[in-house]
Motif scaffolding. Structure first.
Motif: not given
Length: 208
Positions: A121-122, A127-128, A173-175, A180-181
């Protein structure tokens, strides 16, 4: 006298079991009634298919096949806790990093590209991800501990590091996926924890 001591011991054990039962029930109620994830973005798997998500294991596996025939697999599980401070919220927030392995396979080739990544989380529930390692694996069947797979990722030219991240982002493979993950795996772990508490409570209940 010996019989009296036995009765006393049984009484003490029953009291201890009763106290433990109450504490377990209280913890279960707390976990069920607390919305731990209200500030997290939901995200989605996008074009990926969730192929493995057993309630008995900590990991998940997602796959997709592109129109070009390229295959992408993502395995993920929770890592360490992360503490961060979000604007407007006085207390520190807690989230979990997600450890991901992303494998890219071209059609007709046995070799794969493997990326070890961390998503976290950012702030604001988003998230990133960062790449920790990038490997070229000629063939998974011939891989050994002595096989050279590439230099440490942090030693690569910064421009090359950025381009490799864009390479993964172009493949989904992104935000959206990392959101979700991060949320899904934390909910998965919480459900497993509640299930574990309920099993303990059941054992205590049976022995009363």
């Amino acid at each position: 006298m010996r019989g009296f001591c036995s009765v006393v011991k049984q009484g003490r054990r029953a009291i201890q079991n009763s106290d433990l039962f109450k504490i377990l029930q209280s913890e279960i109620n707390h976990e069920i009634n607390t919305n731990w994830f209200q500030n997290h973005e939901t995200g989605s798997v996008g074009d990926f298919v969730l192929e493995w998500d057993s309630q008995h294991t900590q990991d998940v596996l997602l796959k997709k096949k592109c129109e070009s025939g390229e295959e992408i697999a993502v395995s993920a599980l929770l890592g360490e806790k992360i503490y961060y401070e979000e604007k407007g919220i006085q207390d520190y927030q807690i989230t979990r990093e997600v450890l991901m392995k992303v494998c890219v396979k071209k059609p007709g080739l046995s070799s794969i590209l493997q990326f070890d990544c961390e998503a976290s989380s950012r702030g604001a529930g988003k998230s990133d991800f960062d790449i920790q390692n990038a490997y070229y694996i000629q063939s998974p069947s011939t891989l050994s501990s002595s096989t050279y797979r590439g230099p440490p990722f942090r030693e690569l030219d910064p421009q090359l590091q950025d381009e490799l991240k864009r390479y993964l982002e172009a493949r989904g493979i992104g935000e959206t996926l990392t959101n979700f993950l991060v949320l899904h795996l934390q909910k998965k772990e919480q459900n497993q924890y509640v299930n574990w508490l309920q099993k303990l409570k059941g054992m205590v209940e049976e022995k009363e």
